[in-house]
Design an enzyme around this catalytic site. Structure first.
Site, PDB file in Angstrom:
ATOM      1  N   GLU A 191       0.827  -1.199   0.000  1.00  0.00           N
ATOM      2  CA  GLU A 191       0.000   0.000   0.000  1.00  0.00           C
ATOM      3  C   GLU A 191       0.866   1.256   0.000  1.00  0.00           C
ATOM      4  OE1 GLU A 191      -1.114  -2.883   1.627  1.00  0.00           O
ATOM      5  OE2 GLU A 191      -2.407  -2.865  -0.120  1.00  0.00           O
ATOM      6  N   ASN A 211      -0.347  -7.414  -3.908  1.00  0.00           N
ATOM      7  CA  ASN A 211      -1.027  -6.575  -4.893  1.00  0.00           C
ATOM      8  C   ASN A 211      -0.053  -5.615  -5.557  1.00  0.00           C
ATOM      9  OD1 ASN A 211      -1.010  -5.264  -2.195  1.00  0.00           O
ATOM     10  ND2 ASN A 211      -1.763  -3.540  -3.381  1.00  0.00           N
ATOM     11  N   ASP A 222      -6.912  -5.015  -5.174  1.00  0.00           N
ATOM     12  CA  ASP A 222      -6.028  -5.343  -4.060  1.00  0.00           C
ATOM     13  C   ASP A 222      -6.133  -6.818  -3.700  1.00  0.00           C
ATOM     14  OD1 ASP A 222      -4.231  -4.976  -1.892  1.00  0.00           O
ATOM     15  OD2 ASP A 222      -5.925  -4.871  -0.514  1.00  0.00           O
TER      16      ASP A 222
END
Lengths: 339, 641, 174, 609
Positions: free
Chosen positions: D209, D293, D335
């Protein structure tokens, strides 16, 4: 009022004669050429009607000793009424007929515009994303690693259609390169497409044509139509990362730009500056203008812009960083190397 | 209680006429003296004048903001004003011109003239009329005070979402704009309803629909257009306020709202709006042409049909403002066709007016000069409009100065010139004095030439690529000289307006005294004194032709029998204007003012909190209850006989 | 002048008195110095930024652009603490928030000095306080043009700020 | 081969089998009715210990201990409860080696050794405090969790949030070596549990992230020196792709796909971390793990397949060289980190015994993939999916549903599964006795809006807002007993809350798992019938284990402590007034603060003496 009688026709000639870099009366693109022809047709037809109206008005003026008096019927009234009635129907018929003609001309021109890429050539693919108040330009290819990202400047190969997908990140803008084609809005939540078919090499200017807030006036886009070979050279150059700074001054600028406020928003490929919310600076010095057509790209423009962006374009989203003189020299020197 | 028979009631008629009747009627229809009378009046003429003067003040304000903008644009890369100031200015200019000047002044002229033209004593719903003025005033004052306080709206008079939405227009600027719309909505709808009722039910006996003056036709069509189009913008602005104040998502594309919904709603109003302004102006043109050509308007039925057709087609063209938004392309063709079709009735009307002049004996006094200027100017605007009806051409010239030139030719040429002519024409009726002819001609030529100098170059600016709504422009684009020329022209126009206003003020005090019918015009409004008495006509006239004063030069037939001790109107049938019933007309009252104040409080405070709608409803309700509270027991005779 | 006109004037004058610069579009021309001395209590700039709708909207933009939203979501928090509640680990005044933004805090808040200008930090602080409806009602916005998430600030009840003294050595109070 | 279980456990099993009339052949208890069994080389004889979070290299989470069984589990009683003092999410299992239990704490990642044999009651033996840098909390995407330490050869290996790998002497609690491998200034943290095999400590980073460039590395278990490091984006040489790389599907073949499947330079900040589970097949000497991801979440910013993110790698453990790769979610839209467990099984596939790995992926499909070749034998939805219409087994490609693809400027409603997937990190357990995989997972959908993300080093790189909520049926979690051979669920248990704790299967045919509101449950491995449950002080996201205590009894242990992505609303605490908080998970569990509280307590259960 009479001085305008014959104005329209010579004016078309006048206007098309001095087509500038942001002019409707140009045929540098397939679309703009079609539209301008249609415009001239409309211009001629409407001018004829205007001349007719004014002529009738002048006739009425010269005839003012008419026999009709104070609303009272007179002997010649019936004849005149009959001839007027005939003229009325003729006039109405002429209006309807020529409007139909114009409607048809308009319709077929529109069909011509809408027949995207009739020869089915491979197209240049561009995503154009409008922001308050600059243009984010992304060329996309089948191999995404070949994608090019630049800002406020579009290069197009002459003779090759370009499919431009229009998106907006904030409010409604409008993409308009008058020399090449009509405008198309960029609307948040929608994707509009426009196909440009540039025919003549040259430098044109586009400008946002939908009011988009404080700096609507400074939201221009340079459009450079070049030969396919030049275009390929440009593509190849754009894919290179930013050159490493050579001089100590430029190195100092590099250090500042990649570690400080600049890098928060701007991207310079090949460095630590990876911001995406402001124009890509990788080859900024190779472009023609700064800040979406606000300032020319030269040393003075760079200094003016970096030192006081709010002075040149009040209300834009680039903050006044408050560089000291050394930093300013360094940053400008570095940015100048980003050809 | 004594029951009086109908015979005992004082009525106009053979027994009661002349000065005695005038005195009796003046007592019944007069207002209280002084300020109280000014506040409580329900006289359509006083309210109409009030409307007209206020509209003219807004015209001056909007004109000044235009001048200020033209100064900024006189030179390239001018930094005389900040973009923020410029954006507020062009928003105020457009908003004021459209919402606070053009529509209200056309309705104001109708408020004043329609009852006189159709021969009745007052407009219907006179208290609503008073209320509408106060609402209009409050809205206009609110937005201009906001502008002075630097909270003037800055999203354009069209306020496109999402630019005008909560994210991109922070603060209360756009809320004030949207609420101003609400004020003018209320006012305009109220007037429209009054006009429809007045025109359909209060015409003088004998004034069938086919004998109705063309301005009244224009007012009627316009009133219906207001009724059908204004709710659209009221809805749009209410949704916008809801988005901005309570976070709804009507225009939020991310949450599947649609910014284009705004454009559809806005232009569904916005385009008819142009005709709402234009159609009454065609009425002025018809009346002036007729009076000064000394001939009834040529092809009256064609004129009426043109008005009605324009009114209908006006609702089918709004998408031509949206050709660049990427709606389905084939669907655009319909709007192209409809837009082209609108020019057919306009072409017919132009022909008829010129034909009237051609066939008549035109006397080129100032009002008729304005008509000529109207034709010369408006036709250019109309023809450039024909160009823009074409989708391809519109895609090039849309949102450029070509459009600026176009709609100024249409609106100034099509509405302001006739309005100035009408103002000169009816000035003696309003005031009892003539406007000065020499000053009037000076003003006319300045305004006409100044206008052409200011706006004709804009066609070329547009074709040379200059977009609208830019606060400045770069220097090397070839736009410099034309912009400077436009600025010079705009100052000439401003000077001309100054001359016009000076003329009006001067003539008001010193102008030649006008009789009842100084122009020897054929309409009923010229059948009464100038200015007309509070009750308009001592006896209700009876009409037997379209030009009653020409056809009954010596003796206009009248009808008698209306009560004079109470405000009473004659209602006639809708089509044939056959006397139907007598109907009371409302007495003066301050309640419309109190109701307007309560509504103003509600509207303004609802900019700041949605609770204002709930809490503010109570004073409004109280004022309305006071307004409609029965004042006296029913009269001694049934109203309907 | 008519009465409704006067009434609107009075109302608007009231708004004016409450702060005539609430709508000013801040376009400062003079560069701000890099570092400014902190005033322990009541920086005069606090109300300039907090009570200006334009500055707040710029802060809203920056809140997205500077990835504040990644950690603090739209005020509810995530990797970072919530910003819309009444708990402020390091103080909830404009000054404290600006300090936090520029200098960071030891438990994960990165310092933005050198990445943001001081003016931007003030704009951000103004927006951060709007998440709990702290600024004046008339400068608050209802929503942004994105997913419908939090209750509109215009409708939110204002939480009293628990003005915990900043942790020793970490706040402007030092 | 695995040794035979004790006579007593077999007797119990037979009794159980008789009870439910399941004709399991007594002679072959490892291979259940459906013929599936753990990869023999990747499992070890049951020794009553629990030395690694997955229990064995095959990641079965199955313990052969059968003292606690279906009949008596209802009498389970608490024998020990001890507050660790932590109030963050507890995703780590206790480890039990000999008579010592090792607890791994979330940040600040303390290791606590408890002497289970101490009299009169277990006592803390030592505590190791690594003191990671507090700043690392700011770059930990989903609570400051840690998924456990690993014991091997007298040492404990674990990772700290700020990117260190630490080897401790298990007896003394002294650090043997510490190696800094992650850079938190770029957003690299480590939350995973390492895998220790063949003298290597396999470690991957978190931070998908934050726009990190994901990697997996092997450290020398003895010295802590980096043996190899494989990136998951970029040129082949960085990814350790060479001539011996033979992916099964054409889409994964080609030169430098880790560069060409990205916009220029995007691969440098493209994510593809490895923060989940690594399995190891000692026979093939290959490790299997999934990559996270691609960054940012907003897919419009990274056109292309985004190799080598969201896929599964097979690598040679000695050199790290890639053997094959399968991308379960090319150009990930939601994701869908592919970091979930891979359970190594030998099982019949279309009539033939195959060496496979079974992986319930985040995207909602349960893949059966050949361990040697990377061929996908089957991919079946085990949860609610409307964002994809299936997997094309010919090309191996996921078939996305276009109307559910996130698009800038327009929120897409009702996407299933959510960003957290049909199942997140919390692994299932496989019981060789039933042949079923017990999958604790979620049943959520979400609305998602994406926008252009800005990259600022050390700050989140997401470009997405999400709001999650219960999926079809209204319950937010399921425990699914999946039959990998028959390719369908044997049964499902509806759970109100999303399940965020792994499962544990035992030889007593009992499956344990916990819920986020603090119920620790034991169910019948055959039928799913609830047999026993206990309410703990805090919600459960931790990994339950079972072990044989010094006294010979079987114990079940876990650490409560709600948190993690799903429980951040409590451990944060976050504000439920913002449904997008914790990347949208808060909206799905708004009621959680009313149902549980933050905590961190060790619980040990056993049958009464």
């Amino acid at each position: 009022m009479r001085r305008r009688l014959l104005l329209p026709i010579p004016l078309f000639v006048l206007v098309s004669g001095c087509a500038g870099i942001q002019s409707v009366s140009d045929d540098a693109g397939r679309e703009s050429g079609l539209i301008w022809s249609l415009f001239v047709l409309f211009g001629i037809v409407t001018a004829i009607f205007y001349v007719a109206v004014i002529a009738f008005l002048i006739a009425a003026y010269w005839r003012r000793g008419g026999s009709n008096q104070d609303g009272l019927p007179d002997e010649g009234g019936v004849t005149r009424e009959r001839s007027l009635r005939t003229a009325f129907f003729l006039w109405t018929g002429a209006v309807i007929g020529s409007l139909s003609l114009l409607a048809l001309a308009s319709y077929f021109t529109d069909r011509g515009l809408a027949s995207v890429n009739p020869e089915n050539k491979p197209m240049v693919g561009i995503d154009l994303v409008a922001n308050q108040w600059w243009w984010d330009v992304r060329y996309h290819y089948d191999d995404p690693s070949q994608n090019i990202r630049t800002a406020n400047e579009i290069h197009l190969p002459a003779g090759v259609p370009a499919m431009i997908s229009l998106k907006s990140n904030d409010v409604i803008h409008s993409f308009w390169v008058p020399n090449l084609a009509g405008k198309q809005d960029l609307i948040p939540g929608r994707i509009n497409d426009i196909v440009l078919m540039p025919r003549r090499i040259g430098h044109y200017r586009a400008q946002c044509a939908e009011y988009c807030g404080l700096q609507h006036a400074h939201m221009a886009l340079d459009v450079i139509v070049e030969s396919p070979a030049d275009f390929q050279r440009w593509e190849a150059a754009q894919r290179q990362p930013a050159p490493a700074p050579a001089t100590p001054l430029a190195q100092a600028g590099y250090a500042y730009v990649t570690s400080r406020e600049c890098s928060t928003c701007h991207n310079i490929a090949g460095t630590n500056a990876n911001g995406t919310v402001a124009p890509d600076l990788t080859h900024v010095a190779g472009r023609r203008t700064i800040a979406a057509g606000t300032l020319p790209m030269n040393r003075a423009g760079l200094y003016a812009w970096i030192a006081d962006p709010q002075g040149a374009k009040p209300g834009n989203n680039m903050p006044t960083v408050g560089l000291n003189a050394d930093e300013l020299h360094a940053v400008a020197a570095y940015l100048e190397t980003l050809k | 209680m004594t029951v009086l028979s109908g015979k005992d009631l004082p009525r106009d008629g053979e027994q009661l006429q002349g000065p005695a009747l005038d005195a009796r009627l003046a007592r019944t229809w007069g207002d209280a003296p002084g300020l109280w009378g000014w506040i409580t009046t329900t006289d359509h003429k006083r309210i109409g004048i009030r409307y007209i003067v206020t509209g003219m003040v807004f015209l001056v304000l909007a004109g000044l903001s235009a001048l200020w903008m033209r100064l900024q644009l006189a030179t390239p890369e001018n930094s005389m004003m900040t973009p923020d100031r410029y954006n507020q200015l062009f928003t105020m200019h457009g908003t004021t011109m459209m919402f606070l000047f053009a529509v209200p002044i056309m309705e104001a002229m109708a408020i004043y003239l329609v009852p006189l033209m159709i021969g009745t004593r007052n407009i219907s719903f006179p208290r609503l009329n008073a209320f509408s003025y106060w609402m209009y005033l409050a809205g206009g004052v609110m937005i201009w005070v906001a502008f002075v306080l630097n909270i003037g709206p800055d999203a354009g008079w069209f306020s496109y979402t999402p630019l005008s939405g909560p994210q991109f227009s922070p603060g209360k600027r756009v809320d004030i704009w949207a609420q101003m719309i609400t004020f003018t909505e209320v006012a305009a709808l109220a007037v429209a309803v009054e006009l429809v009722a007045t025109i359909l039910k209060q015409r003088a006996p004998g004034m069938t629909l086919a004998r109705m003056p063309l301005f009244v036709w224009g007012a009627l069509v316009t009133a219906f257009m207001v009724i059908f189009s204004m709710p659209s913008v009221a809805l749009a602005s209410s949704l916008l306020i809801a988005d901005r104040l309570i976070g709804t998502h009507f225009y939020n594309a991310a949450e599947h709202g649609d910014p284009l919904l705004w454009q559809h709603l806005f232009w569904f109003f916005g385009h008819p709006e142009v005709y709402i302004i234009f159609l009454p102006a065609t009425g002025f043109v018809s009346h002036i042409t007729e009076a000064f050509s000394r001939r009834p308007v040529f092809a009256y039925p064609a004129m009426v049909l043109s008005l009605v057709t324009t009114g209908l087609l006006a609702f089918g063209v709004w998408v031509h403002h949206m050709f660049a938004t990427g709606l389905p392309r084939l669907g655009y063709s319909f709007y192209t066709a409809a837009t082209l079709a609108v020019s057919i009735p306009a072409a017919i009307q132009i022909f008829c007016w010129i034909a009237t002049m051609w066939d008549g004996r035109p006397r080129f006094r100032v009002p008729l000069l304005y008509v000529v200027a109207f034709i010369v100017t408006f036709v250019i605007g109309g023809l450039s409009g024909v160009m823009q009806a074409s989708v391809p051409i519109d895609l090039q010239v849309h949102d450029t100065y070509f459009v600026v030139a176009h709609f100024h030719y249409v609106l100034v040429g099509g509405a302001v010139f006739p309005l100035l002519g009408a103002f000169t024409y009816w000035f003696p009726k309003f005031t009892g004095r003539m406007m000065d002819d020499r000053l009037g001609k000076i003003a006319f030529w300045m305004i006409f030439i100044g206008f052409q100098v200011a706006f004709f170059p804009m066609h070329f600016l547009g074709l040379m690529g200059m977009p609208r709504r830019v606060y400045t422009y770069p220097t090397n684009m070839g736009w410099d000289e034309l912009n400077l020329l436009a600025t010079i022209g705009s100052f000439v126009v401003a000077a001309a307006f100054l001359v016009f206003i000076v003329n009006a003020i001067f003539s008001l005090a010193r102008g030649a005294v006008a009789g009842a019918n100084p122009w020897d015009a054929p309409g009923l409004e010229w059948a009464t004194s100038s200015p007309p008495p509070q009750y308009n006509f001592p006896h209700i006239p009876v009409v037997s032709s379209r030009t009653p004063l020409w056809d009954n030069r010596n003796h206009l037939p009248v009808m008698t029998g209306l009560r004079v001790d109470d405000r009473e109107l004659l209602l006639t049938s809708v089509m044939e204007a056959i006397p139907d019933v007598r109907d009371p007309s409302a007495m003066p009252s301050a309640w419309p003012l109190w109701a307007a104040m309560a509504t103003t409080c509600l509207f303004i405070s609802s900019i700041f909190t949605p609770w204002a709608v709930v809490i503010g409803a109570f004073p409004v309700a109280a004022a309305l209850i006071g307004w409609f509270w029965p004042k006296s027991p029913p009269g001694p005779e049934p109203v309907i006989e | 002048m008519s009465s409704p006109c006067r009434a609107s004037l009075i109302l608007l004058a009231f708004i004016l008195l409450a702060g005539c610069d609430r709508e000013k579009r801040g376009m400062t021309h003079e560069p701000k110095p890099e570092t400014m001395a902190f005033v322990p209590s009541g920086d005069p700039r606090a109300s300039d930024y907090e009570n200006n709708a334009f500055q707040m909207s710029q802060g809203q933009r920056l809140f997205m652009w500077m990835n504040c939203v990644g950690c603090h979501a739209h005020g509810g928090g995530g990797m970072g603490p919530p910003l819309m509640d009444d708990k402020w680990r390091y103080g909830g005044r404009m000054e404290d928030i600006v300090y936090t933004i520029l200098n960071g805090r030891p438990n994960g808040m990165p310092p933005f000095k050198g990445r943001l200008t001081e003016q931007q930090a003030w704009q951000l602080a103004s927006y951060v306080r709007s998440l709990s409806a702290q600024p004046r009602q008339d400068v608050l916005y209802s929503r942004s043009d994105e997913m419908s998430i939090t209750e509109p600030a215009t409708l939110k009840e204002r939480n009293a700020i628990m003005n915990e003294p900043p942790a020793p050595g970490h706040g402007p109070g030092k | 081969m695995r040794s035979r279980p004790s006579v007593r456990s077999r007797a119990t099993f037979l009794a159980a089998a008789a009870c439910i009339l399941l004709p399991l052949p007594a002679s072959q208890i490892h291979a259940a009715a459906n013929g599936a069994r753990p990869a023999p080389a990747a499992t070890a004889p049951e020794d009553g210990q629990w030395t690694m979070p997955s229990k064995d290299y095959a990641s079965t989470r199955y313990s052969g201990l059968d003292q606690i069984n279906r009949q008596n589990v209802a009498r389970l009683k608490l024998t020990l409860s001890w507050d660790t003092g932590s109030r963050k999410g507890q995703e780590a299992p206790p480890l039990v080696v000999g008579s010592t239990m090792y607890l791994t704490m979330p940040f600040p990642n303390n290791i606590i050794a408890i002497d289970l044999a101490a009299k009169p009651r277990p006592a803390v033996k030592w505590v190791f405090r690594p003191n990671p840098r507090p700043m690392s909390q700011g770059v930990a995407c989903c609570d400051v969790v840690n998924r456990g330490a690993v014991y091997a050869n007298g040492r404990l290996f674990f990772n700290t949030l700020d990117g260190q790998v630490i080897a401790l002497d298990a007896a003394s609690g002294k650090a043997v070596w510490r190696t800094q491998v992650g850079n938190i200034m770029k957003g690299e943290t480590i939350t995973m549990s390492p895998l220790v095999a063949e003298g290597k400590v396999i470690v991957g980073d978190s931070g998908g992230e934050f726009g990190v460039r994901g990697w997996l590395m092997a450290l020398d278990a003895a010295s802590g020196k980096v043996a190899w490091k494989a990136f998951h984006t970029g040129p082949d040489k960085d990814v350790l792709i060479g001539p011996d790389f033979h992916p099964y599907y054409a889409a994964d073949r080609g030169k430098d796909l880790g560069v060409h499947s990205w916009p220029a330079d995007a691969w440098k900040i493209g994510g593809g971390t490895a923060w989940g589970w690594v399995s190891y097949d000692p026979q093939l000497k290959m490790i299997f793990y999934g990559t996270g991801n691609p960054g940012p979440w907003n897919p419009e910013q990274r056109p292309g397949d985004n190799k080598w993110t969201t896929g599964v790698f097979a690598r040679d453990i000695a050199t790290g060289r890639a053997r094959w790769f399968y991308q379960s979610t090319p150009h990930d839209l939601y994701d869908h980190d592919d970091i979930n467990e891979q359970i190594l099984l030998d099982m019949p596939v279309r009539g033939q015994m195959r060496q496979v790995l079974v992986r319930p992926a985040r995207n909602g499909y349960l893949y059966v993939i050949d361990r040697k070749s990377g061929q996908v034998y089957s991919a079946d939805p085990y949860g609610y999916i409307n964002s994809a219409s299936g997997v094309d087994l010919r090309t191996g490609r996921l078939i996305p549903v276009p109307s559910k693809a996130p698009q800038e400027g327009r929120v897409v409603r009702n996407i299933g599964p959510t960003a957290s997937g049909a199942k997140d990190w919390n692994p299932g357990a496989f019981s060789p006795r039933t042949g079923l995989i017990y999958l604790p997972h979620e049943n959520l959908c979400m609305d998602e809006g994406v926008m252009e993300a800005n990259y600022i080093s050390g700050t989140p790189y997401l470009g997405a807002d999400a709001k999650m909520y219960a999926g079809p049926g209204g319950n937010r979690g399921f425990l699914t007993a999946w039959d990998p051979v028959r390719r369908k669920a044997a049964w499902k248990i509806r759970e109100d809350l999303p399940l965020w704790s792994p499962a544990l299967a035992t030889g007593g045919d009992v499956v344990f798992y916990g819920t986020m509101d603090g119920w620790f449950k034991a169910i019948d491995a055959l039928t799913g019938k609830l047999l026993w449950r206990a309410k703990l002080d805090s919600g459960i996201i931790g990994q339950p284990i079972t072990y044989r205590g010094p006294d010979g009894r079987q114990y079940v242990a876990l650490v409560s402590g709600v948190g993690g992505w799903a429980g951040a609303i409590v451990s944060g605490p976050l504000d439920p007034g913002d449904p997008s908080a914790a990347l949208g998970f808060v909206n799905a569990v708004r009621d959680l603060p009313k149902r549980t509280q933050a905590g961190g307590r060790l619980y040990v259960f056993a049958l009464p003496r």
